[in-house]
Design a protein around this motif. Structure first.
Motif, mmCIF file in Angstrom:
data_model
loop_
_atom_site.group_PDB
_atom_site.id
_atom_site.type_symbol
_atom_site.label_atom_id
_atom_site.label_comp_id
_atom_site.label_asym_id
_atom_site.label_seq_id
_atom_site.Cartn_x
_atom_site.Cartn_y
_atom_site.Cartn_z
ATOM 1 N N GLY A 96 0.803 -1.213 0.000
ATOM 2 C CA GLY A 96 0.000 0.000 0.000
ATOM 3 C C GLY A 96 0.837 1.264 0.000
ATOM 4 O O GLY A 96 2.011 1.258 -0.372
ATOM 5 N N ILE A 97 0.218 2.349 0.461
ATOM 6 C CA ILE A 97 0.826 3.679 0.406
ATOM 7 C C ILE A 97 0.848 4.286 1.804
ATOM 8 O O ILE A 97 -0.090 4.116 2.587
ATOM 9 N N ARG A 98 1.928 4.994 2.099
ATOM 10 C CA ARG A 98 2.040 5.717 3.363
ATOM 11 C C ARG A 98 2.011 7.208 3.063
ATOM 12 O O ARG A 98 2.716 7.688 2.177
ATOM 13 N N VAL A 99 1.186 7.930 3.820
ATOM 14 C CA VAL A 99 0.979 9.362 3.588
ATOM 15 C C VAL A 99 1.419 10.150 4.813
ATOM 16 O O VAL A 99 1.246 9.703 5.954
ATOM 17 N N THR A 100 1.991 11.312 4.585
ATOM 18 C CA THR A 100 2.392 12.194 5.680
ATOM 19 C C THR A 100 1.555 13.468 5.673
ATOM 20 O O THR A 100 1.157 13.962 4.610
ATOM 21 N N LEU A 101 1.294 13.976 6.879
ATOM 22 C CA LEU A 101 0.619 15.262 7.045
ATOM 23 C C LEU A 101 1.603 16.309 7.562
ATOM 24 O O LEU A 101 1.209 17.305 8.152
ATOM 25 N N THR A 102 2.889 16.053 7.389
ATOM 26 C CA THR A 102 4.003 16.877 7.862
ATOM 27 C C THR A 102 4.250 16.668 9.356
ATOM 28 O O THR A 102 5.357 16.316 9.759
ATOM 29 N N PHE A 103 3.229 16.858 10.182
ATOM 30 C CA PHE A 103 3.392 16.673 11.621
ATOM 31 C C PHE A 103 3.031 15.257 12.063
ATOM 32 O O PHE A 103 3.222 14.899 13.229
ATOM 33 N N PHE A 104 2.503 14.445 11.130
ATOM 34 C CA PHE A 104 2.094 13.075 11.446
ATOM 35 C C PHE A 104 2.302 12.220 10.203
ATOM 36 O O PHE A 104 1.784 12.536 9.130
ATOM 37 N N ASP A 105 3.078 11.119 10.356
ATOM 38 C CA ASP A 105 3.481 10.321 9.195
ATOM 39 C C ASP A 105 2.811 8.953 9.103
ATOM 40 O O ASP A 105 3.124 8.191 8.192
ATOM 41 N N GLU A 106 1.932 8.639 10.033
ATOM 42 C CA GLU A 106 1.395 7.278 10.076
ATOM 43 C C GLU A 106 -0.018 7.172 9.504
ATOM 44 O O GLU A 106 -0.947 6.707 10.158
ATOM 45 N N VAL A 107 -0.179 7.628 8.268
ATOM 46 C CA VAL A 107 -1.436 7.429 7.539
ATOM 47 C C VAL A 107 -1.180 6.328 6.516
ATOM 48 O O VAL A 107 -0.301 6.463 5.655
ATOM 49 N N HIS A 108 -1.917 5.232 6.601
ATOM 50 C CA HIS A 108 -1.676 4.069 5.759
ATOM 51 C C HIS A 108 -2.887 3.785 4.863
ATOM 52 O O HIS A 108 -4.021 3.730 5.341
ATOM 53 N N ILE A 109 -2.608 3.608 3.583
ATOM 54 C CA ILE A 109 -3.650 3.269 2.610
ATOM 55 C C ILE A 109 -3.340 1.876 2.075
ATOM 56 O O ILE A 109 -2.365 1.683 1.345
ATOM 57 N N ASP A 110 -4.140 0.906 2.462
ATOM 58 C CA ASP A 110 -3.931 -0.466 2.004
ATOM 59 C C ASP A 110 -4.248 -0.572 0.513
ATOM 60 O O ASP A 110 -5.070 0.193 -0.018
ATOM 61 N N LYS A 111 -3.613 -1.521 -0.155
ATOM 62 C CA LYS A 111 -3.829 -1.679 -1.595
ATOM 63 C C LYS A 111 -5.290 -1.977 -1.926
ATOM 64 O O LYS A 111 -5.755 -1.678 -3.032
ATOM 65 N N SER A 112 -6.016 -2.545 -0.956
ATOM 66 C CA SER A 112 -7.436 -2.827 -1.183
ATOM 67 C C SER A 112 -8.282 -1.560 -1.160
ATOM 68 O O SER A 112 -9.452 -1.585 -1.544
ATOM 69 N N GLN A 113 -7.695 -0.447 -0.691
ATOM 70 C CA GLN A 113 -8.416 0.821 -0.598
ATOM 71 C C GLN A 113 -8.037 1.786 -1.723
ATOM 72 O O GLN A 113 -8.280 2.984 -1.623
ATOM 73 N N LEU A 114 -7.446 1.242 -2.794
ATOM 74 C CA LEU A 114 -7.107 2.052 -3.966
ATOM 75 C C LEU A 114 -8.221 1.932 -5.003
ATOM 76 O O LEU A 114 -8.974 0.954 -5.006
ATOM 77 N N PRO A 115 -8.348 2.901 -5.900
ATOM 78 C CA PRO A 115 -9.391 2.812 -6.931
ATOM 79 C C PRO A 115 -9.117 1.641 -7.870
ATOM 80 O O PRO A 115 -7.966 1.339 -8.195
ATOM 81 N N ALA A 116 -10.167 0.975 -8.295
ATOM 82 C CA ALA A 116 -10.018 -0.165 -9.207
ATOM 83 C C ALA A 116 -10.182 0.301 -10.657
ATOM 84 O O ALA A 116 -11.018 1.161 -10.948
ATOM 85 N N PRO A 117 -9.321 -0.265 -11.553
ATOM 86 C CA PRO A 117 -8.265 -1.239 -11.268
ATOM 87 C C PRO A 117 -6.922 -0.552 -11.023
ATOM 88 O O PRO A 117 -6.551 0.375 -11.723
ATOM 89 N N CYS A 118 -6.205 -1.016 -9.999
ATOM 90 C CA CYS A 118 -4.883 -0.487 -9.673
ATOM 91 C C CYS A 118 -3.880 -1.632 -9.643
ATOM 92 O O CYS A 118 -4.238 -2.781 -9.374
ATOM 93 N N ALA A 119 -2.619 -1.316 -9.888
ATOM 94 C CA ALA A 119 -1.558 -2.318 -9.826
ATOM 95 C C ALA A 119 -0.274 -1.650 -9.368
ATOM 96 O O ALA A 119 -0.096 -0.437 -9.537
ATOM 97 N N PHE A 120 0.619 -2.455 -8.789
ATOM 98 C CA PHE A 120 1.911 -1.947 -8.332
ATOM 99 C C PHE A 120 2.962 -2.263 -9.378
ATOM 100 O O PHE A 120 3.183 -3.423 -9.732
ATOM 101 N N ASP A 121 3.596 -1.217 -9.893
ATOM 102 C CA ASP A 121 4.657 -1.367 -10.881
ATOM 103 C C ASP A 121 5.979 -1.515 -10.128
ATOM 104 O O ASP A 121 6.533 -0.536 -9.622
ATOM 105 N N SER A 122 6.482 -2.754 -10.024
ATOM 106 C CA SER A 122 7.691 -3.010 -9.239
ATOM 107 C C SER A 122 8.927 -2.347 -9.835
ATOM 108 O O SER A 122 9.872 -2.032 -9.112
ATOM 109 N N SER A 123 8.939 -2.127 -11.146
ATOM 110 C CA SER A 123 10.100 -1.493 -11.774
ATOM 111 C C SER A 123 10.213 -0.026 -11.377
ATOM 112 O O SER A 123 11.308 0.527 -11.297
ATOM 113 N N ARG A 124 9.077 0.609 -11.115
ATOM 114 C CA ARG A 124 9.066 2.015 -10.707
ATOM 115 C C ARG A 124 8.757 2.195 -9.229
ATOM 116 O O ARG A 124 8.827 3.309 -8.715
ATOM 117 N N GLN A 125 8.369 1.087 -8.565
ATOM 118 C CA GLN A 125 8.006 1.135 -7.153
ATOM 119 C C GLN A 125 6.882 2.140 -6.901
ATOM 120 O O GLN A 125 6.911 2.917 -5.947
#
Length: 227
Positions: A96-125
């Motif tokens: 998934g994705i980790r998001v920062t709010l500058t003062f707080f860095d622990e916002v986590h977006i699981d891959k199941s919470q991404l818009p469909a269809p989504c995929a992870f491009d390992s070559s570009r990370q």
């Protein structure tokens, strides 16, 4: 996003502070103790908001300090469920994705919470959204899609997300003692004391650049229909 919570505590003022206004010194001492800390089941403390009650200072036997019993309110960061916020993409991996709010860095977006269809491009990370394809498109087909049709989620990009939940974790007791025969792996990273779980699935969610100009396009279409 921010709430007020009331706390009671006892504060000691050192003798060298007796010449100052007690409430100002008390607020400063409380900020030292609470600011930028996680309170279990409450949230991330930003600062002392105000003092609601302050008793008289009392001296304890053998102690030169003045002790005050106080009640005060703290400004706390804890967004409510379904609240929409904007942060920046801090990192990505296959989970998934980790998001920062500058003062707080622990916002986590699981891959199941991404818009469909989504995929992870390992070559570009990086994750990408194939908006032109069907939501149930398989990953193999997504990876064969033309690059110009992929909407990548870039690092440091402003991103709009919706809060789905949060979690508190208290690891204060620390690792088990080796003398008790317990094993502890120092390479395992500790869980953060407070995490927010979010989603970018939905209209208007995700990197802001995805939706740039959408409102203007809608207005132009409406004007053409009126004509």
């Amino acid at each position: 996003m921010f709430i007020l919570t009331e706390i009671r505590d006892t504060v000691a003022l050192q003798p060298h502070t007796f010449g100052f206004e007690p409430t100002e010194v008390i607020a400063r001492e409380l900020n030292k103790k609470y600011a930028n800390r996680i309170l279990q089941d409450i949230g991330l403390v930003i600062s002392v908001f105000d003092l609601t009650k302050c008793g008289e200072g009392k001296v304890r036997y053998g102690d030169g300090c003045l002790w005050y019993k106080v009640e005060f309110r703290l400004a706390v960061f804890r967004p409510f469920i379904s609240e929409v916020l904007i942060g920046k993409v801090k990192s990505q991996d296959e989970d998934g994705i980790r998001v920062t709010l500058t003062f707080f860095d622990e916002v986590h977006i699981d891959k199941s919470q991404l818009p469909a269809p989504c995929a992870f491009d390992s070559s570009r990370q990086k994750f990408f959204w194939a908006a032109q394809m069907e939501p149930d498109t398989k990953r193999t087909e997504l990876m064969d899609s033309p690059f110009q049709e992929r909407l990548y989620i870039e690092l440091d990009a402003p991103i709009r997300f919706r809060v789905e939940g949060d979690e508190f974790y208290d690891d204060e007791p620390g690792p088990p003692k080796a003398a008790q025969g317990a094993k502890y792996d120092l390479t395992v990273s500790k869980r953060p004391p407070y995490r927010i779980f979010a989603s970018i699935a939905g209209q208007g969610m995700g990197p802001l650049e995805w939706w740039a100009g959408v409102g203007q396009a809608d207005e132009q279409n409406n004007e053409q229909m009126d004509e």
